[in-house]
Write an enzyme that holds these catalytic residues in place. Structure first.
Site, PDB file in Angstrom:
ATOM      1  CD  GLU A 102      -2.757  -1.224   2.426  1.00 31.72           C
ATOM      2  OE1 GLU A 102      -2.669  -0.347   3.310  1.00 31.72           O
ATOM      3  OE2 GLU A 102      -3.417  -2.312   2.747  1.00 31.72           O
ATOM      4  CB  CYS A 122       7.566  -4.742   9.040  1.00 28.52           C
ATOM      5  SG  CYS A 122       9.211  -3.867  10.122  1.00 28.52           S
ATOM      6  CB  CYS A 126       7.319  -1.729  15.986  1.00 29.36           C
ATOM      7  SG  CYS A 126       9.097  -1.105  15.429  1.00 29.36           S
ATOM      8  N   GLY A 171       7.566  -1.833   6.135  1.00 27.32           N
ATOM      9  CA  GLY A 171       8.741  -2.334   6.056  1.00 27.32           C
ATOM     10  C   GLY A 171       9.803  -1.263   6.569  1.00 27.32           C
ATOM     11  CD  GLU A 172      14.414   0.077   9.013  1.00 27.68           C
ATOM     12  OE1 GLU A 172      15.271   1.014   8.497  1.00 27.68           O
ATOM     13  OE2 GLU A 172      13.720   0.372  10.123  1.00 27.68           O
ATOM     14  CB  CYS A 345       1.101   7.036  11.232  1.00 28.77           C
ATOM     15  SG  CYS A 345       2.759   6.305  11.824  1.00 28.77           S
TER      16      CYS A 345
END
Length: 366
Positions: A102, A122, A126, A171-172, A345
């Site tokens: 997305e 990811c 977190c 993702g990172e 977010c």
């Protein structure tokens, strides 16, 4: 230079969206052509949105035929577009037979900011992020990263332009280093999207060795997902902190901006009710960032199903921000945008095949 690995479902033809300028120049040299052809092709692909070689009239018919035989221009497939009541737009893109990502457009006064994904899922887990719940499937290719910008730009009206890009989606980014760097080079290339380095921002949870590598090859804007003023709490919220604790992360941030401190690192801080939003947390954050050229972006938590967290009360966020501002820290509170289409977010989830069993455990070696 991006060497442009051929996507798995095309065995012979190179997807030209995978190539930054250096890669495109090398591609033409291998064809026996002059490197300047790279600029022409970048303009056709990225500025004009053309995917049909036959329409590229400043290339000879012979060259167009050769390009058709050995390459293609294949952006991700647009499968869904959603519009929020606040003007936010979300595009769901199919990147292979089973995976979707997305990307989100956030229009604001005088700017259009695109939030771009760098991975399918990811691996960093977190605890406050819905994307982490799905696990990790794979890195996106350069074509799949820049393809998000390609799709978004060419879905806008002709007079509208993407003015800012933030690598803050799924993702990172620093765990997909080569493809992300190549994509940012295309974002800033005058023959592609022509964005300035200050208008391209990479957000990281703090992969310290990769951050030092980034400083060697780029100076785009940097944002860091901090979310806690001490290691004990950050270990819980952002588990990668156990490998790269706050002291190491802040030292890397200072190295990134350099000794002249002409730029500031944006530290992102999600506001979680009763977890990291108390007055003592604000005071600790002031002390922590006192020697780092920084600004703070407070992010109201966006809820998702089965989350253990709640968003801090608006009054709590306002008091927290005031404490930081009174201490001289530039502080903003992010507007919550696109919540009604799950585009805010921490809400991006996409579609990942066999998400829980195929979590990827990365060896984060130096």
């Amino acid at each position: 230079m991006n060497s442009a690995p051929v996507p798995a479902d095309t065995e012979t033809r190179v997807n030209l969206l995978d190539l930054d300028r250096e890669g495109m120049e090398a591609f033409f040299v291998r064809l026996g052509e002059k490197p300047f052809r790279a600029s022409q092709l970048l303009q056709w692909i990225h500025q004009r949105g053309v995917t049909d070689f036959g329409l590229m009239t400043n290339l000879s018919k012979t060259l167009r035929s050769r390009l058709e035989a050995v390459s293609e221009i294949r952006p991700p497939e647009l499968v869904l577009e959603q519009r929020s009541a606040d003007g936010t737009r979300k595009w769901v893109l199919q990147v292979d037979a089973v995976n979707r990502v997305e990307t989100v457009l956030i229009p604001d006064e005088g700017r259009n900011t695109l939030c771009v994904s760098s991975q399918v899922g990811c691996s960093l887990e977190c605890s406050f992020c819905s994307t982490a719940r799905q696990g990790f499937n794979r890195n996106l290719t350069t074509a799949e990263i820049i393809g998000q910008l390609w799709v978004a730009q060419h879905r806008l009206d002709e007079e509208q332009r993407i003015s800012n890009v933030v690598l803050m989606g799924m993702g990172e980014p620093l765990l997909n280093f080569g493809n992300v760097v190549a994509a940012t080079r295309l974002m800033m290339d005058d023959f592609a999207y022509g964005l300035s380095k200050r208008r391209v921002t990479l957000s990281t949870s703090g992969i310290v060795p990769a951050l030092d590598r980034l400083a060697e090859v780029s100076d785009i804007s940097l944002a860091v997902s901090l979310h806690a003023p001490d290691d004990t709490l950050r270990n819980e919220l952002v588990p990668i902190n156990r490998k790269y604790p706050i002291r190491e992360l802040l030292a890397a941030c200072k190295r990134y901006v350099g000794t002249e401190n002409r730029r500031k690192v944006t530290f992102e801080y999600v506001m979680l009710d009763g977890v990291n939003d108390r007055p003592e947390h604000a005071r600790a954050l002031v002390r922590l960032l006192s020697h780092v050229p920084s600004k703070v972006n407070l992010i109201p938590f966006n809820p998702f199903p089965n989350s253990a967290y709640r968003c801090s009360h608006p009054e709590t966020i306002a008091r927290f921000a005031q404490t930081l501002q009174d201490a001289g820290l530039i502080t903003t509170t992010r507007k919550t945008r696109g919540r009604d289409i799950d585009a805010a977010c921490g809400q991006l989830v996409g579609k990942v095949n066999d998400r829980s069993r195929r979590q990827f455990r990365l060896h984060l070696a130096h």
